[in-house]
Motif scaffolding. Structure first.
Motif, PDB file in Angstrom:
ATOM      1  N   ARG A   1      -7.655   6.173  -2.129  1.00  0.00           N
ATOM      2  CA  ARG A   1      -7.511   5.497  -0.942  1.00  0.00           C
ATOM      3  C   ARG A   1      -7.196   4.178  -1.287  1.00  0.00           C
ATOM      4  NH1 ARG A   1     -13.662   4.718   0.143  1.00  0.00           N
ATOM      5  NH2 ARG A   1     -13.474   4.892  -2.155  1.00  0.00           N
TER       6      ARG A   1
ATOM      7  N   MET B   1       0.893   4.609  -2.370  1.00  0.00           N
ATOM      8  CA  MET B   1       0.766   6.078  -1.879  1.00  0.00           C
ATOM      9  C   MET B   1       2.129   6.937  -2.389  1.00  0.00           C
ATOM     10  SD  MET B   1      -1.729   6.526   0.269  1.00  0.00           S
ATOM     11  CE  MET B   1      -1.332   7.765   1.694  1.00  0.00           C
ATOM     12  N   ASN B   2       3.395   6.307  -2.357  1.00  0.00           N
ATOM     13  CA  ASN B   2       4.535   7.020  -2.697  1.00  0.00           C
ATOM     14  C   ASN B   2       4.458   7.427  -4.184  1.00  0.00           C
ATOM     15  OD1 ASN B   2       5.537   7.179  -0.155  1.00  0.00           O
ATOM     16  ND2 ASN B   2       6.697   5.223  -0.159  1.00  0.00           N
TER      17      ASN B   2
ATOM     18  N   GLN C   1       2.112   8.459  -6.085  1.00  0.00           N
ATOM     19  CA  GLN C   1       1.068   9.490  -6.245  1.00  0.00           C
ATOM     20  C   GLN C   1       1.527  10.644  -5.431  1.00  0.00           C
ATOM     21  OE1 GLN C   1      -0.797   9.025  -8.623  1.00  0.00           O
ATOM     22  NE2 GLN C   1      -0.821   7.039  -9.185  1.00  0.00           N
ATOM     23  N   HIS C   2       2.379  10.553  -4.506  1.00  0.00           N
ATOM     24  CA  HIS C   2       2.333  12.089  -3.953  1.00  0.00           C
ATOM     25  C   HIS C   2       3.679  12.383  -3.979  1.00  0.00           C
ATOM     26  CE1 HIS C   2       3.191  10.067   0.554  1.00  0.00           C
ATOM     27  NE2 HIS C   2       4.021   9.626  -0.234  1.00  0.00           N
TER      28      HIS C   2
ATOM     29  N   LEU D   1      -5.207  10.196   0.064  1.00  0.00           N
ATOM     30  CA  LEU D   1      -4.731  11.361  -0.780  1.00  0.00           C
ATOM     31  C   LEU D   1      -5.918  12.130  -1.315  1.00  0.00           C
ATOM     32  CD1 LEU D   1      -1.735   9.839  -2.958  1.00  0.00           C
ATOM     33  CD2 LEU D   1      -1.606  10.944  -0.821  1.00  0.00           C
TER      34      LEU D   1
ATOM     35  N   TRP E   1      -7.000  -0.596  -4.626  1.00  0.00           N
ATOM     36  CA  TRP E   1      -6.646   0.820  -4.800  1.00  0.00           C
ATOM     37  C   TRP E   1      -8.139   1.307  -5.286  1.00  0.00           C
ATOM     38  CZ3 TRP E   1      -7.273   2.251 -10.310  1.00  0.00           C
ATOM     39  CH2 TRP E   1      -6.833   3.713 -10.586  1.00  0.00           C
TER      40      TRP E   1
ATOM     41  N   LEU F   1       5.879   9.979   5.080  1.00  0.00           N
ATOM     42  CA  LEU F   1       4.993   9.077   5.031  1.00  0.00           C
ATOM     43  C   LEU F   1       5.723   7.724   5.807  1.00  0.00           C
ATOM     44  CD1 LEU F   1       2.242   7.638   4.791  1.00  0.00           C
ATOM     45  CD2 LEU F   1       3.219   6.669   2.430  1.00  0.00           C
TER      46      LEU F   1
ATOM     47  N   TRP G   1       0.834  -1.209   0.024  1.00  0.00           N
ATOM     48  CA  TRP G   1       0.020  -0.112   0.037  1.00  0.00           C
ATOM     49  C   TRP G   1       0.581   1.382  -0.123  1.00  0.00           C
ATOM     50  CZ3 TRP G   1       0.057   3.535   4.135  1.00  0.00           C
ATOM     51  CH2 TRP G   1       0.421   2.943   5.480  1.00  0.00           C
ATOM     52  N   LYS G   2       2.086   1.048   0.537  1.00  0.00           N
ATOM     53  CA  LYS G   2       2.748   2.310   0.577  1.00  0.00           C
ATOM     54  C   LYS G   2       3.678   2.429  -0.818  1.00  0.00           C
ATOM     55  CE  LYS G   2       5.159   0.566   4.102  1.00  0.00           C
ATOM     56  NZ  LYS G   2       4.184  -0.545   4.568  1.00  0.00           N
TER      57      LYS G   2
ATOM     58  N   ASN H   1      -3.849   6.403   4.709  1.00  0.00           N
ATOM     59  CA  ASN H   1      -3.955   5.914   3.246  1.00  0.00           C
ATOM     60  C   ASN H   1      -4.980   6.973   2.471  1.00  0.00           C
ATOM     61  OD1 ASN H   1      -6.388   5.670   4.811  1.00  0.00           O
ATOM     62  ND2 ASN H   1      -6.999   3.914   3.818  1.00  0.00           N
TER      63      ASN H   1
ATOM     64  N   THR I   1      -1.538  14.476   1.998  1.00  0.00           N
ATOM     65  CA  THR I   1      -1.450  13.018   2.210  1.00  0.00           C
ATOM     66  C   THR I   1      -1.946  12.900   3.767  1.00  0.00           C
ATOM     67  OG1 THR I   1       0.607  12.688   0.853  1.00  0.00           O
ATOM     68  CG2 THR I   1       0.172  10.920   2.591  1.00  0.00           C
TER      69      THR I   1
END
Lengths: 414, 108
Positions: free
Chosen positions: A324, A204-205, A207-208, A312, A335, A400, A200-201, A310, A306
């Motif tokens: 999410r 996240m990473n 996308q941000h 954005l 996702w 994060l 999951w990270k 979880n 962020t």
């Protein structure tokens, strides 16, 4: 290689900035087991308050990694509550409609028909007389879950007692962002869901951070982003706000003038959701000073917040995108991506503009999701134990990571 | 602007005027570059006129007989970057979007 190897530790929490970080939290199954605690004690965005505007309206949310299913429902008294989606009789799942939202005067378990009111109280037991031992209905209400709202989003927290409130969780955000996201008539437009073979990270990473945008997206975003075009702001004192990525249109190189294609031009003439249109922030600036585009730049495109762990929220002038993620395992992640526009289109021209914006974003997302499984596979291969994070353009990644390893400390490199 | 003004692109409407975003994506991704270029070459000059024509109706009251024309204009968005930027039927490294689930709400 297995995923429980001993990892060389990256920089410690206190010195993560500028140093390598461990891949253990991304690939270790042992770490993932301990990390499950995050999902039991974090504020998680599960819906929009507008979707439970009327009494007896509800939606459900599944946090499968900790086997939780939650009902969010507005009672007949107008109060929004959350309950475990678990009948107190024999644990039947009460609401299991695949639509996951609706309206019902009562919540009835499909298993044996126990009936609960929308305030959670047990109202009726079919053939109650067979419980010759008696039933204390007052003690058999639905089990409550902590719930709160911010910016029109509904958050739940599965903890018995959350260690901080939702209001505290969102501390540090611009004051007017909350009413901007709550009061504007944001209308759900489209969304995607997929399960990726990545942590999951990882999702996240990618996308941000803006470092990859000039390279991976060279043929979709098709511009070169300077550090100031993907500016990072961190919120170390906020319990829940991890970072802000502010994306701006790059200044074209000398002698280059960006000209829209005829089709882009048609889209731009009917709205503001296309990526590289001058952003008219007049509504936000007039009614919600400081909510968006803090630098008052005509190159501003969007702000990406962020929210740990979880969520954005990509906040634009007339579009809000919400991402999410929820883990299935250390190596699989659900996702969700949803687009909201500030009004439902009334003309075909507006529809054309919204579709242009949606497709442009989707094409870039397709590139992120075309490589993410490979990144995760590589991290599992045991070739690298640490990864390297830039202080600019990737500070969001380090931020994060810091929050994750603070909540779930590394143990002997695992 | 009258419906018959678009008679010259009736063959494009018949082929590319697909009703859902998913079908329009699949049509672009599964077409050859030559097919995409042929569609783009003829639809690009018409998109402004199609939008202007359809804008005379409220969005939810576009007559059924004109919906394929609307879908064709939306399909033009799908192919615009393929021709002008990617020079390919899909962007580099792109995941196959067809396998993503299209949601019907925030929840499902």
């Amino acid at each position: 290689m297995g995923d429980d190897r001993a990892f060389r530790l990256g920089a410690g929490l206190d010195s993560v900035a500028g140093g390598p970080i461990s891949v253990a939290p991304f690939v270790s199954d042992a770490y993932f087991e301990r990390e499950k605690a995050l999902w039991r004690q974090s504020w998680l965005a599960v819906g929009r308050e507008a979707d439970v505007a009327k009494p007896n309206s509800y939606f459900t949310a599944d946090i499968d990694v900790v086997h939780a299913s939650v009902i969010v429902v507005r009672g007949k008294d107008g109060v929004v509550r959350a309950f475990h989606n678990v009948c107190t009789h024999r644990a039947g799942r009460i609401l299991c409609d695949t639509a996951k939202k609706g309206r019902a005067a009562f919540l009835t378990s499909p298993f044996h028909g126990w009936v609960f009111d929308t305030d959670g109280e047990l109202r009726n037991i079919p053939k109650e007389g067979i419980f010759t031992q008696g039933c204390d209905k007052a003690a058999l209400a639905l089990k409550p879950v902590h719930v709160g709202t911010w910016g029109g989003f509904v958050f739940i927290n599965l903890a018995e007692t959350p260690d901080h409130s939702l209001e505290q969780h969102m501390a540090g955000l611009p004051a007017n962002l909350e009413p901007y996201l709550r009061e504007r008539p944001w209308t759900w437009y489209a969304g995607y869901r997929h399960v990726f073979d990545a942590n999951w990270k990882d999702l996240m990473n990618i996308q941000h951070e803006g470092y990859h945008a000039s390279v991976l997206h060279a043929d979709t975003l098709a511009v070169d982003f300077a550090p100031q075009d993907c500016a990072n702001t961190l919120f170390p004192d906020s319990p829940g706000v991890s970072s802000l990525l502010t994306v701006s249109r790059p200044v074209p190189p000398p002698g280059v003038t960006w000209a829209p294609t005829p089709i882009q031009d048609v889209a731009q003439r009917h709205g503001r959701t296309s990526n590289w249109v001058d952003n008219d922030t007049s509504v936000a600036s007039r009614d919600y000073p400081g909510a968006v585009n803090h630098e008052q730049s005509d190159r501003w495109v969007f702000d990406c917040y962020t929210i740990f762990p979880n969520l954005l929220i990509f906040v634009g002038a007339s579009v809000v995108s919400v991402m999410r993620v929820l883990p299935v395992s250390a190596h699989q992640t659900i996702w969700d991506w949803d687009w909201y526009f500030d009004h439902a289109p009334e003309t075909f021209g507006e529809k054309f503009n919204l579709e242009h914006g949606r497709i442009a974003t989707r094409n870039a997302l397709a590139q992120d999701w075309g490589i993410i499984d490979l990144v995760h596979a590589n991290m599992r291969a045991g070739v690298v134990d640490t990864i390297h994070i830039a202080n600019e353009m990737e500070a969001t990644v380090a931020a994060l990571y810091e929050r994750v390893v603070k909540a779930v400390p590394l143990q002997e490199g695992r | 602007m009258a419906p018959e003004d678009f008679d010259a692109i009736a063959d494009l409407v018949a082929e590319w005027g697909l009703p859902t975003p998913h079908e329009r994506f699949v049509k672009r991704a599964r077409s050859s570059m030559a097919e995409i270029q042929a569609f783009h070459r003829r639809i690009e000059p018409q998109v402004g006129a199609i939008v202007a024509f359809l804008n005379q109706y409220p969005l939810d009251r576009i007559p059924d007989e004109h919906l394929p024309l609307a879908y064709t204009a939306l399909a033009a968005i799908e192919v615009d970057d393929a021709v002008n930027i990617w020079k390919n039927t899909s962007p580099r490294y792109a995941d196959d979007i067809a396998k993503w689930e299209t949601k019907s709400s925030f929840y499902a």
